[in-house]
Design a protein around this motif. Structure first.
Motif, PDB file in Angstrom:
ATOM      1  N   ASP A  19       0.802  -1.219   0.000  1.00  0.00           N
ATOM      2  CA  ASP A  19       0.000   0.000   0.000  1.00  0.00           C
ATOM      3  C   ASP A  19       0.839   1.276   0.000  1.00  0.00           C
ATOM      4  N   ALA A  20       2.167   1.165   0.141  1.00  0.00           N
ATOM      5  CA  ALA A  20       3.014   2.368   0.108  1.00  0.00           C
ATOM      6  C   ALA A  20       2.981   3.034  -1.258  1.00  0.00           C
ATOM      7  N   PRO A  63     -19.618  16.906  -7.561  1.00  0.00           N
ATOM      8  CA  PRO A  63     -18.757  17.476  -8.607  1.00  0.00           C
ATOM      9  C   PRO A  63     -18.638  16.500  -9.778  1.00  0.00           C
ATOM     10  N   ARG A  64     -18.375  17.059 -10.949  1.00  0.00           N
ATOM     11  CA  ARG A  64     -18.245  16.235 -12.148  1.00  0.00           C
ATOM     12  C   ARG A  64     -16.779  16.208 -12.591  1.00  0.00           C
ATOM     13  N   ALA A  65     -16.204  15.012 -12.681  1.00  0.00           N
ATOM     14  CA  ALA A  65     -14.805  14.862 -13.088  1.00  0.00           C
ATOM     15  C   ALA A  65     -14.595  15.461 -14.464  1.00  0.00           C
ATOM     16  N   GLU A  66     -13.543  16.262 -14.587  1.00  0.00           N
ATOM     17  CA  GLU A  66     -13.205  16.838 -15.890  1.00  0.00           C
ATOM     18  C   GLU A  66     -12.074  16.068 -16.552  1.00  0.00           C
ATOM     19  N   VAL A  67     -11.078  15.721 -15.751  1.00  0.00           N
ATOM     20  CA  VAL A  67      -9.963  14.938 -16.285  1.00  0.00           C
ATOM     21  C   VAL A  67      -9.534  13.899 -15.254  1.00  0.00           C
ATOM     22  N   LEU A  68      -8.857  12.865 -15.742  1.00  0.00           N
ATOM     23  CA  LEU A  68      -8.265  11.850 -14.885  1.00  0.00           C
ATOM     24  C   LEU A  68      -6.752  12.005 -14.941  1.00  0.00           C
ATOM     25  N   ARG A  69      -6.094  11.601 -13.870  1.00  0.00           N
ATOM     26  CA  ARG A  69      -4.634  11.509 -13.868  1.00  0.00           C
ATOM     27  C   ARG A  69      -4.232  10.450 -12.857  1.00  0.00           C
ATOM     28  N   ALA A  70      -3.049   9.900 -13.057  1.00  0.00           N
ATOM     29  CA  ALA A  70      -2.556   8.867 -12.149  1.00  0.00           C
ATOM     30  C   ALA A  70      -2.185   9.484 -10.816  1.00  0.00           C
ATOM     31  N   VAL A  71      -2.518   8.786  -9.728  1.00  0.00           N
ATOM     32  CA  VAL A  71      -2.136   9.202  -8.382  1.00  0.00           C
ATOM     33  C   VAL A  71      -1.570   7.988  -7.655  1.00  0.00           C
ATOM     34  N   CYS A  72      -0.685   8.252  -6.691  1.00  0.00           N
ATOM     35  CA  CYS A  72      -0.066   7.182  -5.918  1.00  0.00           C
ATOM     36  C   CYS A  72      -0.184   7.506  -4.435  1.00  0.00           C
ATOM     37  N   ALA A  73      -0.275   6.474  -3.620  1.00  0.00           N
ATOM     38  CA  ALA A  73      -0.396   6.645  -2.174  1.00  0.00           C
ATOM     39  C   ALA A  73       0.789   7.388  -1.577  1.00  0.00           C
ATOM     40  N   CYS A  74       1.933   7.374  -2.254  1.00  0.00           N
ATOM     41  CA  CYS A  74       3.120   8.057  -1.733  1.00  0.00           C
ATOM     42  C   CYS A  74       3.029   9.569  -1.887  1.00  0.00           C
ATOM     43  N   ALA A 183      15.437   2.867  -0.257  1.00  0.00           N
ATOM     44  CA  ALA A 183      15.992   1.546  -0.567  1.00  0.00           C
ATOM     45  C   ALA A 183      14.932   0.452  -0.558  1.00  0.00           C
ATOM     46  N   LEU A 184      13.912   0.619   0.271  1.00  0.00           N
ATOM     47  CA  LEU A 184      12.849  -0.384   0.366  1.00  0.00           C
ATOM     48  C   LEU A 184      11.652  -0.079  -0.531  1.00  0.00           C
ATOM     49  N   GLY A 185      11.606   1.132  -1.075  1.00  0.00           N
ATOM     50  CA  GLY A 185      10.444   1.508  -1.878  1.00  0.00           C
ATOM     51  C   GLY A 185       9.214   1.699  -1.032  1.00  0.00           C
ATOM     52  N   THR A 186       9.405   2.292   0.154  1.00  0.00           N
ATOM     53  CA  THR A 186       8.284   2.514   1.057  1.00  0.00           C
ATOM     54  C   THR A 186       8.288   3.975   1.513  1.00  0.00           C
ATOM     55  N   THR A 187       7.451   4.288   2.450  1.00  0.00           N
ATOM     56  CA  THR A 187       7.362   5.661   2.937  1.00  0.00           C
ATOM     57  C   THR A 187       8.308   5.862   4.118  1.00  0.00           C
ATOM     58  N   ARG A 188       8.625   7.115   4.399  1.00  0.00           N
ATOM     59  CA  ARG A 188       9.499   7.439   5.527  1.00  0.00           C
ATOM     60  C   ARG A 188       8.869   6.964   6.836  1.00  0.00           C
ATOM     61  N   SER A 189       7.553   7.147   6.975  1.00  0.00           N
ATOM     62  CA  SER A 189       6.901   6.745   8.223  1.00  0.00           C
ATOM     63  C   SER A 189       6.979   5.234   8.420  1.00  0.00           C
ATOM     64  N   LYS A 190       6.843   4.455   7.355  1.00  0.00           N
ATOM     65  CA  LYS A 190       6.943   3.002   7.494  1.00  0.00           C
ATOM     66  C   LYS A 190       8.373   2.583   7.793  1.00  0.00           C
ATOM     67  N   ALA A 191       9.336   3.280   7.209  1.00  0.00           N
ATOM     68  CA  ALA A 191      10.740   2.987   7.509  1.00  0.00           C
ATOM     69  C   ALA A 191      11.043   3.278   8.978  1.00  0.00           C
ATOM     70  N   LEU A 192      10.499   4.382   9.493  1.00  0.00           N
ATOM     71  CA  LEU A 192      10.688   4.709  10.908  1.00  0.00           C
ATOM     72  C   LEU A 192      10.109   3.625  11.802  1.00  0.00           C
ATOM     73  N   VAL A 193       8.927   3.132  11.441  1.00  0.00           N
ATOM     74  CA  VAL A 193       8.296   2.058  12.222  1.00  0.00           C
ATOM     75  C   VAL A 193       9.186   0.829  12.237  1.00  0.00           C
ATOM     76  N   LEU A 194       9.760   0.474  11.076  1.00  0.00           N
ATOM     77  CA  LEU A 194      10.661  -0.680  11.025  1.00  0.00           C
ATOM     78  C   LEU A 194      11.849  -0.501  11.955  1.00  0.00           C
ATOM     79  N   LEU A 195      12.450   0.684  11.904  1.00  0.00           N
ATOM     80  CA  LEU A 195      13.623   0.937  12.736  1.00  0.00           C
ATOM     81  C   LEU A 195      13.267   0.970  14.218  1.00  0.00           C
ATOM     82  N   LEU A 196      12.117   1.540  14.544  1.00  0.00           N
ATOM     83  CA  LEU A 196      11.689   1.586  15.960  1.00  0.00           C
ATOM     84  C   LEU A 196      11.303   0.203  16.467  1.00  0.00           C
ATOM     85  N   THR A 197      10.694  -0.617  15.611  1.00  0.00           N
ATOM     86  CA  THR A 197      10.327  -1.973  15.995  1.00  0.00           C
ATOM     87  C   THR A 197      11.575  -2.778  16.338  1.00  0.00           C
TER      88      THR A 197
END
Length: 201
Positions: A19-20, A63-74, A183-197
């Motif tokens: 989900d990142a 609201p009525r969509a006028e255009v589409l564009r790609a979005v990412c959770a990051c 390096a992991l292809g994830t978010t900073r917050s998830k990396a912090l969780v890994l390091l804190l865990t």
């Protein structure tokens, strides 16, 4: 809610990034991303809402969509915009329309290529083993679901132990969370969780 603060229902997902870096075809109205659409379902404390592209069809004062564009959770947003062809869609609800998502999907896929290029490569043998394990688990889930669940539990425990050890080594080396995230292809917050865990594991 995504890291950029935009509530999105994700359509695209990869095993590599979870989900990142989940993706979707987002909408623009008046040149910007609209807020969520709320649905009137009567009284009550919870009012359902959505930011899925199909909610922006102009019906019921939405609201009525006028255009589409790609979005990412990051937080990444595609630069290319793809007009919604309302002349073809007509009065049908947007969820019933055959909307071409190939452009946004291709843009999101290109974004993932950039993310993948920045990640640490897996050793070839390990990558092959992971593919084989995934295939075996999928086959086992179809034939022997309890055995597949047991194997998934074993893998989860192995991954947790090895993950704690690896994150502990990175923490001891003083690697910043930002570098770990890239390096992991994830978010900073998830990396912090890994390091804190690892610190408390």
């Amino acid at each position: 809610m995504g890291e950029g603060g935009v509530l999105v229902e994700w359509d695209w997902w990869t095993v590599d990034f979870g989900d990142a870096h989940a993706g979707a075809a987002g909408v623009l109205v008046g040149g910007s991303e609209p807020g969520p659409v709320y649905f009137d379902v009567g009284s009550g404390p919870d009012v359902p809402s959505s930011t899925h592209r199909s909610a922006y069809d102009g019906r019921h004062r939405r609201p009525r969509a006028e255009v589409l564009r790609a979005v990412c959770a990051c937080g990444w947003r595609g630069a290319a915009e793809y007009p919604v062809d309302w002349a073809t869609i007509g009065d049908r609800p947007l969820y019933e329309a055959d909307v071409d998502l190939s452009g946004p999907l291709a843009d999101w896929t290109a974004h993932l290529s950039v993310v993948r290029d920045a990640t640490v490569p897996l050793p070839e043998r390990l990558a092959a083993l992971l593919v084989e394990i995934a295939e075996q688990l999928t086959a086992t889930a179809a034939d022997k679901p309890l055995a597949a669940l047991r194997a998934a539990g074993v893998l989860e425990r192995i991954a947790a132990r090895v993950g704690r050890e690896a994150a502990g080594a990175l923490r001891d080396d003083g690697m910043p969370a930002e570098e770990v995230a890239i390096a992991l292809g994830t978010t900073r917050s998830k990396a912090l969780v890994l390091l804190l865990t690892a610190q408390h594991g």
